[in-house]
Scaffold this active site. Sequence first.
Site, PDB file in Angstrom:
ATOM      1  N   HIS A  70      33.997  15.634  35.036  1.00 27.65           N
ATOM      2  CA  HIS A  70      33.130  14.809  36.210  1.00 27.65           C
ATOM      3  C   HIS A  70      34.388  14.908  36.904  1.00 27.65           C
ATOM      4  O   HIS A  70      33.551  14.543  38.066  1.00 27.65           O
ATOM      5  CB  HIS A  70      33.118  13.200  35.619  1.00 27.65           C
ATOM      6  CG  HIS A  70      32.276  13.661  34.334  1.00 27.65           C
ATOM      7  ND1 HIS A  70      32.259  12.480  32.697  1.00 27.65           N
ATOM      8  CD2 HIS A  70      30.747  13.587  33.790  1.00 27.65           C
ATOM      9  CE1 HIS A  70      31.061  12.661  31.920  1.00 27.65           C
ATOM     10  NE2 HIS A  70      29.825  13.502  32.950  1.00 27.65           N
ATOM     11  N   LYS A 109      20.475   9.069  25.393  1.00 25.72           N
ATOM     12  CA  LYS A 109      21.265   9.566  24.018  1.00 25.72           C
ATOM     13  C   LYS A 109      22.175   7.948  24.156  1.00 25.72           C
ATOM     14  O   LYS A 109      22.595   7.273  25.325  1.00 25.72           O
ATOM     15  CB  LYS A 109      22.510   9.671  25.273  1.00 25.72           C
ATOM     16  CG  LYS A 109      21.994  11.476  25.769  1.00 25.72           C
ATOM     17  CD  LYS A 109      23.413  11.583  26.897  1.00 25.72           C
ATOM     18  CE  LYS A 109      23.421  13.035  27.536  1.00 25.72           C
ATOM     19  NZ  LYS A 109      23.668  13.734  28.385  1.00 25.72           N
ATOM     20  N   ARG A 150      28.164  23.478  34.047  1.00 24.07           N
ATOM     21  CA  ARG A 150      29.150  24.447  33.713  1.00 24.07           C
ATOM     22  C   ARG A 150      28.419  25.947  32.894  1.00 24.07           C
ATOM     23  O   ARG A 150      29.340  26.547  33.798  1.00 24.07           O
ATOM     24  CB  ARG A 150      29.117  22.921  32.321  1.00 24.07           C
ATOM     25  CG  ARG A 150      30.279  21.967  32.665  1.00 24.07           C
ATOM     26  CD  ARG A 150      29.733  21.047  31.050  1.00 24.07           C
ATOM     27  NE  ARG A 150      28.564  20.270  30.775  1.00 24.07           N
ATOM     28  CZ  ARG A 150      28.241  19.123  30.669  1.00 24.07           C
ATOM     29  NH1 ARG A 150      29.221  18.918  29.278  1.00 24.07           N
ATOM     30  NH2 ARG A 150      27.382  18.751  30.400  1.00 24.07           N
ATOM     31  N   SER A 173      31.584  14.859  27.107  1.00 23.58           N
ATOM     32  CA  SER A 173      32.013  13.296  26.722  1.00 23.58           C
ATOM     33  C   SER A 173      31.664  13.741  25.356  1.00 23.58           C
ATOM     34  O   SER A 173      32.397  13.040  24.355  1.00 23.58           O
ATOM     35  CB  SER A 173      31.346  11.984  27.085  1.00 23.58           C
ATOM     36  OG  SER A 173      30.769  12.442  28.882  1.00 23.58           O
TER      37      SER A 173
END
Length: 163
Positions: free
Chosen positions: A17, A41, A92, A130
Site C-alpha cells: 500500500h 471481508k 499487483r 494484508s
Amino acid sequence: MAVAIYPGSFDPITYGHIDIVRRARKLFSKLYVAIVANPHKHPLFTAEERQEITVAALAEEGLNGLEVLSFDDLLVDCARTCGADAIVRGLRANSDFENEFQMALTNRDLAPEFESVFFMTAGKYSFLSSSMVKEVCAYGGDVSSFVPQSVARALRAKLRVAG
Ligand code: ADP
C-alpha cells in the site's frame, strides 16, 4: 496538481500500500487515504485501529501531503466530500484486474467526474497482501519486510504473538 483518494480496507497497511501511496504522491499534490470502515471481508482491526495504524505507518515512512480518514458511505460520496479528482487503486497481479475493472466502471457510472487511476506495484510487493501478513504473524513469523515496525507491533499485540 490534482487531489486523489486511495480507498481500501488497510487491514493493516503494508509496504505494498505504501508503495502505491509514494507513487500517487508524485502525481497528486494531496492524497486522501480512505479506510473502508465496514469492508465485506471481516477485518481484524476496527476502523479506528486501522486509521491509527495507518497514520503511524505513514508518519514512520516520512510521507506527507496525506490525510487518513475512514468512511462508511459510498466511495464516490466520500470522494466528493474530499474534493477529489481521481480515485487511486493499486494493481499487483492479473488477479486484481477483474475486480478493479468492475469497481472502476461502477464508480464511473455513479460519478463520471472521477477518473480511476491505477498504479502498478513494485515487483517485490506483487505477492504482498494484508491477509498474507496477518497469517504469517499469527503463526509467529517475522513480518518486518512486509510492514513498518509500528504495524508489526500492532499485529503482534492484536494476535497476542510474542515479538
Ligand atoms: P480492498 O479491500 O479495497 O481491496 P485492500 O486494503 O486489500 O482493500 O487494498 C486496497 C488497494 O491497495 C487495492 O487497490 C489493492 O489492489 C491495493 N494493494 C493491496 N496490496 C498491494 C500491494 N502489495 N501492491 C500494490 N497494491 C496493493
